[in-house]
Scaffold this motif. Structure first.
Motif, mmCIF file in Angstrom:
data_model
loop_
_atom_site.group_PDB
_atom_site.id
_atom_site.type_symbol
_atom_site.label_atom_id
_atom_site.label_comp_id
_atom_site.label_asym_id
_atom_site.label_seq_id
_atom_site.Cartn_x
_atom_site.Cartn_y
_atom_site.Cartn_z
ATOM 1 N N ILE A 192 0.837 -1.201 0.000
ATOM 2 C CA ILE A 192 0.000 0.000 0.000
ATOM 3 C C ILE A 192 0.874 1.255 0.000
ATOM 4 O O ILE A 192 0.582 2.245 -0.679
ATOM 5 C CB ILE A 192 -0.947 -0.004 1.219
ATOM 6 C CG1 ILE A 192 -1.919 -1.170 1.120
ATOM 7 C CG2 ILE A 192 -1.707 1.312 1.306
ATOM 8 C CD1 ILE A 192 -2.849 -1.114 -0.063
ATOM 9 N N GLY A 193 1.964 1.218 0.755
ATOM 10 C CA GLY A 193 2.859 2.372 0.804
ATOM 11 C C GLY A 193 3.438 2.683 -0.553
ATOM 12 O O GLY A 193 3.489 3.850 -0.978
ATOM 13 N N LEU A 194 3.880 1.653 -1.273
ATOM 14 C CA LEU A 194 4.430 1.886 -2.615
ATOM 15 C C LEU A 194 3.343 2.378 -3.571
ATOM 16 O O LEU A 194 3.587 3.264 -4.402
ATOM 17 C CB LEU A 194 5.049 0.590 -3.154
ATOM 18 C CG LEU A 194 6.305 0.100 -2.430
ATOM 19 C CD1 LEU A 194 6.747 -1.255 -2.976
ATOM 20 C CD2 LEU A 194 7.429 1.124 -2.575
ATOM 21 N N ALA A 195 2.128 1.821 -3.447
ATOM 22 C CA ALA A 195 1.037 2.255 -4.322
ATOM 23 C C ALA A 195 0.664 3.712 -4.064
ATOM 24 O O ALA A 195 0.437 4.491 -5.003
ATOM 25 C CB ALA A 195 -0.180 1.338 -4.108
ATOM 26 N N VAL A 196 0.617 4.100 -2.797
ATOM 27 C CA VAL A 196 0.299 5.502 -2.477
ATOM 28 C C VAL A 196 1.396 6.432 -2.977
ATOM 29 O O VAL A 196 1.134 7.532 -3.487
ATOM 30 C CB VAL A 196 0.075 5.665 -0.956
ATOM 31 C CG1 VAL A 196 -0.071 7.146 -0.606
ATOM 32 C CG2 VAL A 196 -1.161 4.894 -0.522
ATOM 33 N N GLY A 197 2.652 6.018 -2.804
ATOM 34 C CA GLY A 197 3.750 6.838 -3.327
ATOM 35 C C GLY A 197 3.665 7.003 -4.829
ATOM 36 O O GLY A 197 3.939 8.086 -5.376
ATOM 37 N N LEU A 198 3.260 5.919 -5.538
ATOM 38 C CA LEU A 198 3.095 6.005 -6.996
ATOM 39 C C LEU A 198 1.953 6.942 -7.365
ATOM 40 O O LEU A 198 2.067 7.761 -8.299
ATOM 41 C CB LEU A 198 2.852 4.606 -7.560
ATOM 42 C CG LEU A 198 2.594 4.535 -9.072
ATOM 43 C CD1 LEU A 198 3.782 5.088 -9.847
ATOM 44 C CD2 LEU A 198 2.268 3.105 -9.489
ATOM 45 N N VAL A 199 0.829 6.826 -6.632
ATOM 46 C CA VAL A 199 -0.306 7.712 -6.899
ATOM 47 C C VAL A 199 0.080 9.175 -6.669
ATOM 48 O O VAL A 199 -0.280 10.069 -7.445
ATOM 49 C CB VAL A 199 -1.512 7.312 -6.023
ATOM 50 C CG1 VAL A 199 -2.595 8.395 -6.073
ATOM 51 C CG2 VAL A 199 -2.078 5.982 -6.480
ATOM 52 N N ALA A 200 0.818 9.435 -5.589
ATOM 53 C CA ALA A 200 1.259 10.807 -5.320
ATOM 54 C C ALA A 200 2.138 11.324 -6.454
ATOM 55 O O ALA A 200 2.060 12.499 -6.851
ATOM 56 C CB ALA A 200 2.001 10.855 -3.988
ATOM 57 N N THR A 201 2.994 10.441 -6.986
ATOM 58 C CA THR A 201 3.838 10.832 -8.131
ATOM 59 C C THR A 201 2.970 11.158 -9.338
ATOM 60 O O THR A 201 3.210 12.154 -10.044
ATOM 61 C CB THR A 201 4.819 9.702 -8.478
ATOM 62 O OG1 THR A 201 5.632 9.418 -7.339
ATOM 63 C CG2 THR A 201 5.697 10.090 -9.651
ATOM 64 N N LEU A 202 1.956 10.337 -9.596
ATOM 65 C CA LEU A 202 1.057 10.577 -10.725
ATOM 66 C C LEU A 202 0.257 11.864 -10.546
ATOM 67 O O LEU A 202 -0.132 12.513 -11.523
ATOM 68 C CB LEU A 202 0.100 9.391 -10.889
ATOM 69 C CG LEU A 202 0.748 8.064 -11.318
ATOM 70 C CD1 LEU A 202 -0.302 6.965 -11.370
ATOM 71 C CD2 LEU A 202 1.435 8.206 -12.665
ATOM 72 N N GLN A 203 -0.011 12.248 -9.301
ATOM 73 C CA GLN A 203 -0.727 13.492 -9.055
ATOM 74 C C GLN A 203 0.114 14.721 -9.385
ATOM 75 O O GLN A 203 -0.403 15.746 -9.832
ATOM 76 C CB GLN A 203 -1.173 13.551 -7.591
ATOM 77 C CG GLN A 203 -2.280 12.568 -7.244
ATOM 78 C CD GLN A 203 -2.595 12.562 -5.762
ATOM 79 O OE1 GLN A 203 -1.827 13.059 -4.941
ATOM 80 N NE2 GLN A 203 -3.754 11.994 -5.387
ATOM 81 N N VAL A 204 1.415 14.632 -9.169
ATOM 82 C CA VAL A 204 2.301 15.799 -9.328
ATOM 83 C C VAL A 204 2.942 15.847 -10.705
ATOM 84 O O VAL A 204 3.131 16.921 -11.293
ATOM 85 C CB VAL A 204 3.384 15.786 -8.231
ATOM 86 C CG1 VAL A 204 4.375 16.931 -8.445
ATOM 87 C CG2 VAL A 204 2.746 15.871 -6.861
ATOM 88 N N LEU A 205 3.298 14.684 -11.254
ATOM 89 C CA LEU A 205 4.089 14.635 -12.486
ATOM 90 C C LEU A 205 3.479 15.418 -13.644
ATOM 91 O O LEU A 205 4.207 16.107 -14.377
ATOM 92 C CB LEU A 205 4.291 13.165 -12.879
ATOM 93 C CG LEU A 205 5.226 12.916 -14.070
ATOM 94 C CD1 LEU A 205 6.632 13.409 -13.752
ATOM 95 C CD2 LEU A 205 5.230 11.433 -14.435
ATOM 96 N N PRO A 206 2.176 15.401 -13.894
ATOM 97 C CA PRO A 206 1.620 16.154 -15.042
ATOM 98 C C PRO A 206 1.846 17.659 -14.976
ATOM 99 O O PRO A 206 1.745 18.343 -16.001
ATOM 100 C CB PRO A 206 0.119 15.819 -14.983
ATOM 101 C CG PRO A 206 0.045 14.519 -14.264
ATOM 102 C CD PRO A 206 1.141 14.581 -13.241
ATOM 103 N N LEU A 207 2.139 18.188 -13.794
ATOM 104 C CA LEU A 207 2.292 19.648 -13.671
ATOM 105 C C LEU A 207 3.463 20.184 -14.484
ATOM 106 O O LEU A 207 3.530 21.382 -14.757
ATOM 107 C CB LEU A 207 2.477 20.040 -12.200
ATOM 108 C CG LEU A 207 1.282 19.763 -11.265
ATOM 109 C CD1 LEU A 207 1.584 20.261 -9.861
ATOM 110 C CD2 LEU A 207 0.008 20.392 -11.801
ATOM 111 N N TYR A 208 4.398 19.325 -14.876
ATOM 112 C CA TYR A 208 5.496 19.783 -15.725
ATOM 113 C C TYR A 208 4.981 20.321 -17.062
ATOM 114 O O TYR A 208 5.650 21.130 -17.703
ATOM 115 C CB TYR A 208 6.477 18.642 -15.979
ATOM 116 C CG TYR A 208 7.396 18.343 -14.818
ATOM 117 C CD1 TYR A 208 8.496 19.156 -14.549
ATOM 118 C CD2 TYR A 208 7.161 17.263 -13.975
ATOM 119 C CE1 TYR A 208 9.348 18.887 -13.485
ATOM 120 C CE2 TYR A 208 8.002 16.979 -12.901
ATOM 121 C CZ TYR A 208 9.093 17.801 -12.668
ATOM 122 O OH TYR A 208 9.932 17.542 -11.609
#
Length: 387
Positions: free
Chosen positions: A43-59
């Motif tokens: 779950i920790g790795l999945a949440v970290g991945l989701v958080a990355t997906l939330q921020v990454l498009p802002l580039y």
């Protein structure tokens, strides 16, 4: 320029977006990983991945704001399935809403705002739903989240309006600059045309007088040497006067030279007429008290008489009689030059720049000019110049 609003250039905007997204990337995924680890490594790795997906498009938020918003929205929806705790990476959501509102029309921003309210409600239920929560606490929390998204939407609209206003000011400034440049070019062209008319009048008149005097001196040199001497003196005087006027006009074309030599006016007409009498029979009727005539009108009248007498020398033939009349006609100056020569039937040499220049001079003052064969023979010029 001073007072201009601060605006990032394309390079600055790109670095700003990189810095903003990178700052959230340094915090969001690691914080999400830490919060998710309480429920297990997976779950920790999945949440970290989701958080990355939330921020990454802002580039790419400025170039593809619609795609970025929906990518961030989907990533936030995935969070609901994994963890019921807010993440620092969720700051990406109001930024994505701001971006789609700032750089796209209401057609996109209004639906995005509506989806944001739905997301605020779902997030509040996900975070607050527990045996200890109450409907009022869930509603107040949803309202708080919705207000955050609404503030982002309003700020984007204000930024969009401000940018449109600044762009309109810049466009107006550029348009005013272009119009000023066009006016300057038109003024310069008008000045060149005026100088060309002046040059034509000066050169044509001076050369015609010199030619007539030279022919007279050549014929009289054998029988009357004193007449030849007088003619040569007139040639020298005419040449000097023409040269002085040409220098004054050419001074207007030289940088640093004002060309302020006095221009001829109605007070110089008697000298012009006396000069013409050496080669033709001329009667003049010039009103007294023309001092009130504006200098521009006076110069135009002088040039009209000068050009008319030049045309008489060139086209009227020998033994010609000329009548010149200049008088005041109400709030206008009336000018008439007539001869009894053969100018009406003479072949026009050149392109007729003299008459064209005369019409342009009179038209510049809103006056009228007629020129053509006179009744009974000869040629007549009649001009009325108001002031």
């Amino acid at each position: 320029m001073d007072g201009a609003p601060f605006r990032l250039g394309p390079r600055g905007q790109r670095w700003f977006d990189i810095g903003l997204a990178s700052g959230l990337m340094l915090v969001g995924p690691f914080a999400g990983l830490g919060l998710g680890m309480g429920q297990g490594l997976g779950i920790g790795l999945a949440v970290g991945l989701v958080a990355t997906l939330q921020v990454l498009p802002l580039y790419w938020r400025r170039k593809y704001p619609v795609a970025v918003f929906f990518a961030v929205y989907v990533a936030h929806a995935l969070q609901v399935l994994l963890i019921d705790t807010p993440l620092p990476s969720q700051f990406a959501f109001p930024i994505a809403l701001y971006s789609i509102t700032r750089w796209r029309s209401l057609r996109w921003s209004l639906p995005a705002l509506g989806l944001s309210f739905v997301a605020a409600t779902v997030a509040s239920i996900d975070w607050m739903l527990s045996p200890y929560s109450t409907p009022s606490s869930i509603i107040s929390n949803a309202i708080g989240i919705a207000l955050i998204t609404l503030v982002a939407w309003v700020l984007a609209q204000l930024g969009r309006t401000r940018e449109a206003y600044v762009n309109s000011l810049i466009e107006r400034s550029e348009r005013v600059a272009r119009e000023a440049d066009q006016r300057a070019q038109l003024a310069a062209q008008s000045e060149r045309n005026r100088i060309a008319r002046e040059m034509h009048d000066v050169v044509a008149h001076g050369l015609s007088v010199i030619i007539v005097q030279a022919d007279g001196a050549r014929y009289a040199s054998a029988a009357r040497p004193e007449a030849a001497t007088e003619a040569l003196e007139n040639i020298a005087l005419t040449g000097r006067e023409a040269l002085t006027e040409m220098r004054s006009l050419l001074g207007l074309l030289r940088e640093g030279d004002t060309g302020v030599a006095p221009q001829p006016d109605l007070a110089d007409l008697p000298a012009l007429i006396d000069e013409a009498r050496t080669s033709m029979t001329l009667e003049a009727d010039i009103d007294e008290g023309l001092d009130a005539v504006p200098s521009g009108v006076a110069l135009t009248a002088y040039r009209l008489v000068q050009e008319a007498l030049t045309n008489v020398r060139k086209h009227a033939g020998p033994d010609v009689r000329v009548w010149v009349r200049v008088h005041r006609d109400g709030s206008a100056l009336r000018l008439q030059v007539r001869d009894d020569g053969r100018g009406a039937s003479a072949t026009n040499d050149g392109e007729g720049h003299g008459l064209v220049g005369m019409r342009e001079r009179v038209a510049a003052h809103g006056g009228e000019l007629t020129a053509g064969p006179a009744v009974g023979g000869g040629y007549a010029i009649d001009a009325r110049i108001p002031w």
